[in-house]
Design a protein around this motif. Structure first.
Motif, PDB file in Angstrom:
ATOM      1  N   LYS A 384       0.727  -1.472  -0.075  1.00  0.00           N
ATOM      2  CA  LYS A 384       0.053  -0.049  -0.103  1.00  0.00           C
ATOM      3  C   LYS A 384       0.972   1.257  -0.033  1.00  0.00           C
ATOM      4  O   LYS A 384       0.603   2.491  -0.813  1.00  0.00           O
ATOM      5  N   VAL A 385       2.003   1.274   0.834  1.00  0.00           N
ATOM      6  CA  VAL A 385       2.921   2.378   0.818  1.00  0.00           C
ATOM      7  C   VAL A 385       3.549   2.546  -0.363  1.00  0.00           C
ATOM      8  O   VAL A 385       3.735   3.660  -1.237  1.00  0.00           O
ATOM      9  N   ALA A 387       2.236   1.681  -3.509  1.00  0.00           N
ATOM     10  CA  ALA A 387       1.334   2.222  -4.550  1.00  0.00           C
ATOM     11  C   ALA A 387       1.143   3.644  -4.316  1.00  0.00           C
ATOM     12  O   ALA A 387       0.941   4.399  -5.110  1.00  0.00           O
ATOM     13  N   LYS A 388       1.074   4.226  -2.904  1.00  0.00           N
ATOM     14  CA  LYS A 388       0.915   5.439  -2.711  1.00  0.00           C
ATOM     15  C   LYS A 388       2.107   6.164  -3.212  1.00  0.00           C
ATOM     16  O   LYS A 388       1.830   7.173  -3.810  1.00  0.00           O
ATOM     17  N   SER A 391       2.041   6.794  -6.662  1.00  0.00           N
ATOM     18  CA  SER A 391       1.208   7.834  -7.187  1.00  0.00           C
ATOM     19  C   SER A 391       1.776   9.246  -7.174  1.00  0.00           C
ATOM     20  O   SER A 391       1.472   9.938  -8.005  1.00  0.00           O
ATOM     21  N   LYS A 392       2.457   9.400  -5.931  1.00  0.00           N
ATOM     22  CA  LYS A 392       3.227  10.447  -5.820  1.00  0.00           C
ATOM     23  C   LYS A 392       4.305  10.736  -7.069  1.00  0.00           C
ATOM     24  O   LYS A 392       4.508  11.895  -7.325  1.00  0.00           O
TER      25      LYS A 392
END
Length: 691
Positions: A384-385, A387-388, A391-392
């Motif tokens: 999850k980290v 993927a975030k 996105s950044k």
């Protein structure tokens, strides 16, 4: 040896050489049709050799030079042809290629018993010439023999008899090679070293186009293995002109050279992201609406083609590059930071010679690799980290501007330092046009230049570029082509006296030549006209009197012909008289190609219709036409540039059709004629032809 004995001797020698050529052709064998790559390459070489031998079979050679090397020994006869031919068993040269160093003597020798020299790969070779002989071979038969120099004879002057004979021949619908009649001043240009931008100012009929084409053939011979035909390009004014010159290079044994127009090349370079705005056809508007010319000369065409406009774009590109990266660092995960300074360092050092948008792509790719490397090195595992963080990364990459040539160009119209060079109405019109995916001719050079600066070219760089009718090019167009070469290697040719595109072209060759350093350029003038008779050239020079251009008037070859006819007719009888004159000329059979030149496209349509009614078969040339068919042609005078005809009628040499600003246009029309020129007018004739 008397003339009859010489002819018999040369006929016997020709028969012998043709026998060797025929034997070599027969030994090549049938074409290979299999799939073996090596055999395919051998077959390709055999086919190229077959094509060269077929050309040699029709005309093995055109000249003979008896040259004695040094001060002792006998003179050796050298036969000069379009392609070298060697004895199949002894490898003795039967024919010397016209591009070979020793063949330069044939073109440079001007008579006299003084020693001569040529430059060979082994250094300077000196000797004396005993005989210079021109030979005309047509379809494997000797037709004519002219000795222009025989050592020891009292009359040592080299005559122009052979040249005049060739110039007096009738034209067909294709430009011919001039390899048998190249003059010394033309040969100097042809053999100029490769790594220069060679500028040729050549008067009408001086052979500048054929010189440029022969220069391509010479460069391929001289620099074999270092340059390739498929990395050469010829820029011509239109497709019809390309069709007209299409036979020259194949006859010289040269193929695979790209032949195009600047417009076609530009649209392809832009990957067809824009298409031409036909409503902005400046060419037709300029010639069909002469009252608007002064306004057009001051219009956006010359401004957008200027170096000042290019330099303003350069400044804007530099500004974008300097501010390409965001000021803030990239922090995809807490305490995992990539500084903006480090990214600027990457941008400056990684492939710094690459175009800007490609460097942007590399930078984004490096950002992704950096993140993946750091993720693995720190042994992060939380999906999850990750993927975030990704996105950044994508969001950060979007902050690095990405441009297309079209979007960048449109944005310039809102930029005061660039768009401010143009009138507000032009800026608004340009922005609106480009956003629709359209471009006017004046937009192509800036668009292509921007595209090449942002993305580079998909092609490898050009080994050599030929630009014909270059007086109609803007400096910005030439700058866009310079980006496609690692070092300058160009042949840029034209005639300022035929610079009829005042809305876009140049007024001095310095506008183009000054784009190159002094040691990167060369300049030549060809002021001798080989096309037209003395009477036609003198009449055409009279049309240009007082123009004050930086070039000299055309000097005619001493070939006299019929006087130029100026005929006044009533307007209602003009078309009938035109048809009668053409019928008479065709009936006499003296002219294979006849042109009627009208001032406008509408006038030409009316002329063509009248000639058809009279039972004549006439081809009416229209804008964007791709082929010149020969025979009887009706063409607007502004589309006739570059073509030549046996006989020409200027259909409307009236004061109303050709005003004081039309001298160059009328000059172009008059200099299309080789042997016969007639001008019709109703009412007062144009003041350009007044005594």
């Amino acid at each position: 040896m008397n003339a009859q004995s010489a002819f018999q001797h040369e006929s016997k020698r020709l028969e012998d050489v043709l026998g060797h050529i025929g034997h070599q052709l027969g030994a090549i064998g049938p074409r290979y049709t299999g799939s073996d790559f090596t055999e395919q390459m051998i077959d390709l070489q055999n086919e190229q050799r077959r094509e060269r031998l077929e050309v040699s079979k029709r005309e093995p050679y055109f000249g003979r030079l008896d040259f004695q090397e040094g001060v002792q020994g006998a003179a050796k006869p050298l036969y000069i042809g379009k392609a070298g031919v060697a004895h199949e068993k002894t490898n003795e040269l039967l024919v010397v290629d016209w591009r070979a160093p020793v063949a330069s003597l044939f073109y440079a020798f001007s008579g006299g018993e003084a020693p001569v020299a040529y430059e060979s790969p082994d250094g300077t070779i000196e000797g004396v010439v005993h005989l210079k002989r021109n030979l005309m071979v047509r379809e494997s038969a000797l037709e004519r023999l002219v000795d222009s120099y025989v050592r020891g004879q009292e009359d040592e002057a080299v005559t122009d008899e052979f040249l005049l004979y060739r110039l007096g021949e009738s034209k067909d619908n294709k430009l011919r090679d001039i390899v048998s009649t190249i003059q010394h001043e033309q040969d100097r240009i042809i053999r100029t070293e490769k790594n220069k931008a060679v500028f040729i100012q050549g008067v009408a009929g001086s052979g500048k186009t054929t010189v440029a084409l022969h220069r391509l053939a010479f460069l391929l011979y001289q620099y074999a293995g270092r340059i390739r035909a498929e990395r050469m390009v010829i820029f011509a004014p239109n497709r019809m002109f390309l069709d007209y010159i299409s036979g020259v290079l194949p006859e010289l044994g040269v193929g695979d050279i790209l032949q195009t127009t600047y417009t076609e090349w530009a649209l392809e370079t832009l990957q067809n992201a824009v298409r031409m705005d036909d409503s902005a056809d400046a060419l037709a508007y300029w010639f069909e609406h002469p009252r608007t010319r002064k306004q057009m000369e001051r219009s956006s065409g010359r401004l957008k083609g200027s170096i000042r406009f290019k330099e303003a774009i350069d400044a804007r590109l530099a500004d974008i590059e300097a501010r390409l990266l965001p000021e803030e660092p990239f922090e995809p995960i807490d305490r995992l930071v990539l500084s903006a300074a480090k990214m600027r360092e990457w941008l400056a050092t990684d492939e710094s010679g690459e175009p800007l948008m490609r460097r942007r792509e590399r930078l984004v790719s490096r950002l992704k690799r950096w993140f993946e490397s750091e993720w693995k090195a720190r042994r992060f595992t939380d999906k999850k980290v990750k993927a975030k963080a990704q996105s950044k990364l994508n969001a950060y990459a979007k902050k690095i501007p990405s441009y297309s040539a079209e979007s960048f160009y449109a944005s310039l119209m809102d930029d005061e330092t660039v768009g401010g060079l143009l009138p507000a109405s032009v800026r608004a019109e340009t922005k609106k046009r480009v956003k629709k995916g359209l471009a006017a001719a004046e937009d192509l050079a800036p668009l292509v230049y921007i595209h090449l600066r942002l993305f580079g070219t998909e092609r490898s760089s050009y080994d050599h570029i030929v630009i014909d009718e270059a007086q109609d090019y803007s400096p910005f167009q030439l700058e866009s082509l310079r980006l496609c070469q690692r070092q300058p290697s160009m042949t840029v040719l034209g005639d300022l006296q035929q610079g009829i595109h005042g809305y876009a072209g140049i007024h001095s060759w310095r506008e183009l030549s000054d784009l190159f350093e002094a040691d990167e350029r060369g300049y030549f003038e060809l002021d001798r006209s080989y096309r037209s008779t003395m009477e036609i050239i003198e009449f055409a020079n009279h049309v240009l009197r007082g123009m004050g251009d930086e070039v000299k008037p055309a000097v005619p070859v001493f070939r006299s012909g019929e006087p130029v006819d100026l005929i006044e007719v009533r307007e209602e009888e003009r078309l009938a008289k035109l048809a009668d004159t053409v019928q008479q000329w065709q009936g006499d059979g003296a002219y294979k190609t006849i042109a009627v030149l009208g001032r406008t496209a509408a006038a030409c349509e009316a002329i063509g219709e009248r000639l058809t009614q009279a039972g004549l078969t006439a081809s009416v040339v229209r804008s964007k036409q791709e082929a010149y068919l020969g025979g009887l042609t009706v063409v607007p005078v502004y589309l006739a540039k570059g073509l030549e005809f046996d006989a020409v009628i200027i259909a409307d040499a009236d004061a109303a059709s050709y005003g004081p600003d039309d001298a160059k246009l009328l000059y172009v029309g008059c200099t299309r004629a080789l042997h016969k020129l007639t001008l019709f007018h109703s009412g007062p004739a144009t003041g350009l032809i007044a005594p």
